[in-house]
Design an enzyme around this catalytic site. Structure first.
Site, PDB file in Angstrom:
ATOM      1  N   SER A 255      54.928 -50.805  16.080  1.00  0.00           N
ATOM      2  CA  SER A 255      55.608 -51.898  15.396  1.00  0.00           C
ATOM      3  C   SER A 255      56.885 -52.213  16.155  1.00  0.00           C
ATOM      4  O   SER A 255      57.263 -51.510  17.091  1.00  0.00           O
ATOM      5  CB  SER A 255      55.952 -51.513  13.954  1.00  0.00           C
ATOM      6  OG  SER A 255      56.944 -50.504  13.933  1.00  0.00           O
ATOM      7  N   LYS A 256      57.549 -53.283  15.737  1.00  0.00           N
ATOM      8  CA  LYS A 256      58.809 -53.641  16.387  1.00  0.00           C
ATOM      9  C   LYS A 256      59.823 -52.514  16.259  1.00  0.00           C
ATOM     10  O   LYS A 256      60.684 -52.339  17.115  1.00  0.00           O
ATOM     11  CB  LYS A 256      59.375 -54.925  15.753  1.00  0.00           C
ATOM     12  CG  LYS A 256      58.579 -56.175  16.081  1.00  0.00           C
ATOM     13  CD  LYS A 256      59.239 -57.399  15.470  1.00  0.00           C
ATOM     14  CE  LYS A 256      58.433 -58.660  15.762  1.00  0.00           C
ATOM     15  NZ  LYS A 256      59.033 -59.870  15.202  1.00  0.00           N
TER      16      LYS A 256
END
Length: 475
Positions: A255-256
């Site tokens: 994920s970011k």
């Protein structure tokens, strides 16, 4: 009957870089549209005003360009469509499918605390939801309302997911979603604020006639709300395909916030876009046992089927293997431009014979950064390890190295070529009674800073003669 045109989209949020999962979704959406002769739309979902940045927008656009995922429409910015969201929300309020809610954040938190204390599922309790015969609370004068969607209380929401298959969720599992945030304090009565994700995405997909939506399976829980909003608007439903997440090598979701490196970082780290596309395509999709294929082949094969229902595992070693294949396939001219940019970034001059250097070394390099690491020795000082010096630069071989330096210094003009260099090496070997490795390896250590290289005469031919001779005489 006319067939509905195929229109897909990618809609990243500019609250950070374009990460790998979104890039894969963009690839699948683009390939599906191209396979069916349809259109691909880029939309920037920038309604998270506090976190959206122009730098992120530019990085998203740069990533799409580098990957070669050309869009037919866009970029379309949601914040430039506020009037349209307001218009649709007002229509829904007038139709009774949406309503104003004046609950304050404090009241909502107290509502949830009470539900938790009673062991109930938390959610909006519908206190401002208009119903026949129901008396609503007095409208507070100092509260800017949100707008909530009047979700059906009974029945199921079902769809045949392109990836997951049939999915059904009961309407009792979801509550009345906020579709419009409060207006600014200075706004007049009846003014609306910024739309929430689930509302804006429906209006956008409706207005843009999106026929197929590929997205990460974290959006499955959003889909029932969106389908109900489509139905409330009388809008045609797109087909949904929810793609499983990508897991890192630790088994956790990329994920970011967790380990997902930006697409542009892979460009900076020496990967080729065709390698990234090939690898991303195989990350959750397959065509038989094919591992290596062109983007044109993928488009011809990608009909929306064969997408895995299980999460895919990110494998850096596999990506390197794929990239090494495309490095070997790349033209020397193209590699020279990429490696030249890498050397310039390091503050090094670009060698005159860079194309020939790339041709010689590309078979042993997985990225253009590694290729630049090799070729930097032609223009920057080298530092052999103490172990290599002790092992290979013995007193016994030093006279032969000095003699070779003199022979090479005597070569000039057209005489500076692989054959002449090979002849000088063989002459030195004969004069000093050595075998090829006994001279070639020490020469590599002194000139290249390492004991292993391609054929020594081919390596030396590409050096500036003065640099080469000076390094040999430094023994």
């Amino acid at each position: 009957m006319t067939k509905t045109p195929i229109r897909t989209r990618i809609a990243p949020s500019p609250t950070g870089f374009l990460h790998l999962g979104t890039a894969r979704t963009a690839l699948f959406s683009w390939a599906y549209a191209r396979h069916h002769g349809g259109q691909f739309v880029l939309r920037i979902e920038d309604t998270d005003v506090a976190r959206s940045t122009q730098d992120s927008v530019e990085q998203i656009l740069a990533s799409m360009q580098w990957l070669g995922l050309a869009y037919d429409e866009g970029p379309i910015y949601q914040m430039q469509r506020l009037a349209r969201y307001h218009e649709v929300a007002q229509q829904m309020i007038a139709a009774g499918t949406a309503y104003y809610c004046y609950c304050t954040p404090e009241e909502l938190e107290a509502m949830r605390e009470g539900q938790r204390a009673r062991g109930e599922k938390t959610g909006y309790d519908g206190r401002w939801r208009p119903e026949p015969g129901k008396t609503l609370p007095p409208v507070p004068a100092d509260v800017k309302p949100v707008v909530r969607f009047k979700n059906p209380l009974e029945g199921d929401v079902s769809w045949d997911d392109l990836v997951k298959g049939p999915i059904t969720i009961n309407n009792r599992e979801i509550d009345d979603l906020i579709i419009m945030r409060p207006a600014d304090a200075a706004a007049g009565e009846g003014a609306l604020g910024v739309p929430t994700y689930n509302f804006a995405v429906v209006v956008d997909d409706w207005d843009m006639a999106i026929s197929h939506v590929f997205r990460g399976d974290e959006h499955i829980n959003n889909t029932p709300w969106q389908i109900n909003i489509f139905n409330a608007l009388g809008a045609p439903l797109p087909q949904f395909g929810h793609i499983p997440v990508i897991l890192g090598d630790d088994g956790q979701k990329l994920s970011k916030r967790r380990g997902a490196v930006s697409v542009t970082a892979y460009e900076d780290n020496g990967y080729l876009p065709e390698a990234m596309l090939n690898y991303l395509a195989r990350l959750g999709w397959s065509h038989g046992d094919d591992e290596l294929f062109t983007i044109e082949q993928m488009v011809s094969w990608f009909d929306g089927g064969h997408i895995s229902k299980s999460p895919a595992q990110w494998d850096p070693a596999k990506l390197e293997w794929v990239n090494a294949h495309y490095i070997k396939q790349a033209s020397d001219e193209r590699l020279a431009a990429l490696v030249g940019a890498q050397l310039t970034k390091r503050g090094l001059p670009v060698p005159a014979r860079l194309e020939a250097m790339c041709a010689l070394y590309k078979d042993r390099c997985a990225t253009t950064v590694v290729l630049a690491d090799w070729l930097a020795m032609y223009v920057a000082p080298v530092s052999p390890s103490d172990e290599d010096r002790a092992t290979h630069l013995t007193e016994a071989v030093k006279p032969a190295i000095r003699s070779l330096a003199d022979k090479l210094a005597a070569l000039d003009g057209e005489g500076w070529n692989k054959a002449a260099i090979n002849g000088a090496i063989k002459e030195t070997i004969g004069a000093f009674g050595l075998k090829m490795p006994q001279l070639a390896i020490p020469v590599r250590v002194l000139v290249c800073g390492r004991a292993q290289t391609p054929s020594v005469d081919a390596v030396l031919e590409l050096f500036d003669k003065e640099i080469l001779v000076n390094r040999l005489r430094s023994v």
